[in-house]
Design an enzyme around this catalytic site. Structure first.
Site, PDB file in Angstrom:
ATOM      1  N   ASN A 318       0.844  -1.200   0.000  1.00 13.08           N
ATOM      2  CA  ASN A 318       0.000   0.000   0.000  1.00 13.08           C
ATOM      3  C   ASN A 318       0.881   1.253   0.000  1.00 13.08           C
ATOM      4  O   ASN A 318       0.811   2.099   0.897  1.00 13.08           O
ATOM      5  CB  ASN A 318      -0.951  -0.012   1.194  1.00 13.08           C
ATOM      6  N   HIS A 349      -8.269   3.261   8.650  1.00 14.80           N
ATOM      7  CA  HIS A 349      -8.718   1.968   8.158  1.00 14.80           C
ATOM      8  C   HIS A 349     -10.141   1.641   8.603  1.00 14.80           C
ATOM      9  O   HIS A 349     -10.866   0.976   7.866  1.00 14.80           O
ATOM     10  CB  HIS A 349      -7.773   0.867   8.627  1.00 14.80           C
TER      11      HIS A 349
END
Length: 495
Positions: A318, A349
């Site tokens: 990521n 998240h």
């Protein structure tokens, strides 16, 4: 999930059409912005229904905040609002509607939009309020010197290429792509003499797209055939914990978490291919003059699977989110930047407890790995044979630590996460604490020295390669601002 894949495949076809029929040489930036935005909102509406209104509301209110607050403090207000709005949506989705579901949900695209809103707010603040000498090199290169129009803002946040799965890109790179600015590059020999001049205004992305689609196909095949036979939940199965030996349990832990990664490889590589198919993501040329289409790539699979340090794994997993965390938090934190960065990552998240267990564990692992690397690595790098043994041992330790850390991220809830950790007697938590007590952790300073002290060898090689490209290929016969921008891009990538 089916909606998501269908929409991404449609976006891939739309990207090819966009590059062919709405090329910057044929169409004005205004039309390209309008079409990219409308297609993005159509895909969002098809995939998520009226929940897609959240994307417009979040972007619209953030833009209004930017206009009325002013450049001095807008980055703070935009950051709090965008992250707060995202968190409220995640709370309602998780605790009111559907707990524990991995199906494509509207908060996923909002996570990317939140990154874009906050990063652009900081870039405008840097470019229009802060003094140039107060900025780091990367901040200076990414700084935005004028307020974007509403259309440009919506296009950046909601374009069809990145609305469903990203990845994050800088505002300046996106505008450069939409406006179709080309750079006249000059190839130089190693001795510094000019060799030949050539202009590559529109390098073809076809080979890069084909390679990435092949990776997508292999990842999807692996996910559909292997992943379901190796569920992560089996790590907390009572019979398995009671009968399996420690080596078997750790081996299964590793392979089950490795098997969980291809779905991310598929989604992120497909998103990268979509951007490339539209002509976005061109990074330049390597020393052999071969095109590179990894400007906004989100992962490097080989470096992930063969990571020899915790940081090396995080740097290649990521990637754009890691850069966002670095730019909006780590570089600007006044104290404990590592802890603040992991906490922000957990909040971004979502609201599952497993995320917080993972990222708090990640803080311990990162600090312990840094302490070990700083204190003992230099003893093992003189001899190639010893260095190879060291790399094998650190690879095994890194894979074990990563797998141990991310189990709660997959299990989501507190009870199964603690069941897993208690079955392992919290061994790596305790080991990390002991490491931090035994080995001194060098106090890192802001700036390049900090990054050099903890940077793995492969990353330094990438930096040297990027620096070599910068020296070998300079811009000519263009405006000063374009020269400065392409130079800044290489510097930002180098960092």
């Amino acid at each position: 999930q089916v909606n998501f894949v269908v929409c991404q495949l449609f976006a891939l076809l739309a990207a090819i059409w966009f590059r062919t029929y709405l090329h910057s040489s044929k169409t004005s930036p205004f039309i390209r912005h309008v079409v990219a935005t409308l297609l993005g909102l159509y895909l969002a509406l098809f995939c998520f229904g009226w929940y897609a209104l959240h994307f417009v509301i979040q972007s619209g209110i953030s833009y209004y905040i930017m206009i009325i607050i002013g450049v001095e403090n807008m980055h703070k207000y935009c950051f709090v609002f965008a992250l707060g709005y995202l968190t409220v949506c995640q709370i309602t989705r998780v605790y009111i509607f559907d707990y524990g579901q991995y199906s494509a949900d509207f908060s996923g695209p909002m996570m990317i939009i939140t990154q874009k809103i906050t990063s652009l707010a900081f870039e405008i603040h840097d470019g229009m309020f802060r003094k140039n000498e107060d900025l780091t090199p990367s901040q200076r290169c990414l700084a935005v010197r004028r307020m974007p129009s509403l259309l440009e803002y919506l296009s950046y946040n909601c374009n069809f290429m990145g609305i469903l799965a990203g990845p994050l890109c800088s505002y300046k790179d996106y505008i450069t792509f939409i406006e179709g600015r080309s750079y006249q590059l000059q190839q130089s020999e190693a001795n510094g003499k000019e060799d030949t001049k050539y202009e590559q205004t529109d390098p073809s992305p076809n080979i890069a797209v084909a390679q990435k689609l092949l990776i997508c196909g292999l990842s999807l095949l692996f996910h559909m055939t292997i992943t379901k036979t190796l569920p992560v939940e089996y790590n907390i199965d009572d019979n398995f914990r009671a009968t399996a030996s420690w080596p078997v349990r750790f081996f299964y832990l590793y392979v089950s978490l490795m098997a969980a990664r291809p779905k991310y490889y598929f989604a992120w590589t497909l998103a990268d291919a979509i951007n490339n198919a539209a002509g976005f993501g061109f990074r330049g040329y390597d020393k052999n003059g071969v095109t590179r289409w990894d400007l906004i790539s989100n992962l490097r699979i080989q470096q992930i699977e063969f990571s020899t340090s915790f940081k090396m794994f995080l740097d290649n997993w990521n990637i754009q989110t890691a850069l966002w965390l670095k730019r909006v938090c780590y570089e600007r934190a006044t104290f404990s930047p590592t802890i603040q960065t992991f906490i922000l990552s957990a909040i971004w998240h979502g609201v599952y407890p497993g995320y917080y267990l993972t990222f708090l564990t990640g803080v311990l692992m990162t600090l312990a790995a840094r302490a070990i690397r700083n204190n003992i690595r230099h003893y093992f790098v003189e001899s190639p044979a010893v260095k190879l043994c060291y790399d094998v041992v650190t690879w095994m330790a890194t894979q074990a630590a990563i797998s141990y850390t991310v189990v709660p991220f997959v299990l989501l809830s507190v009870k199964p996460s603690f069941t897993f950790y208690s079955s392992c007697y919290f061994c790596l938590h305790i080991a990390s604490i002991l490491v931090l007590l035994i080995f001194p952790l060098k106090r890192t300073q802001k700036g390049s020295k900090k990054h050099e002290s903890v940077q793995p060898v492969w990353s330094r090689k990438l930096e040297e390669e990027s620096l070599l490209q910068k020296n070998n290929y300079s811009t000519t016969n263009n405006t000063f601002s374009q020269k400065q921008e392409i130079t800044c891009r290489y510097q930002a990538l180098k960092q």
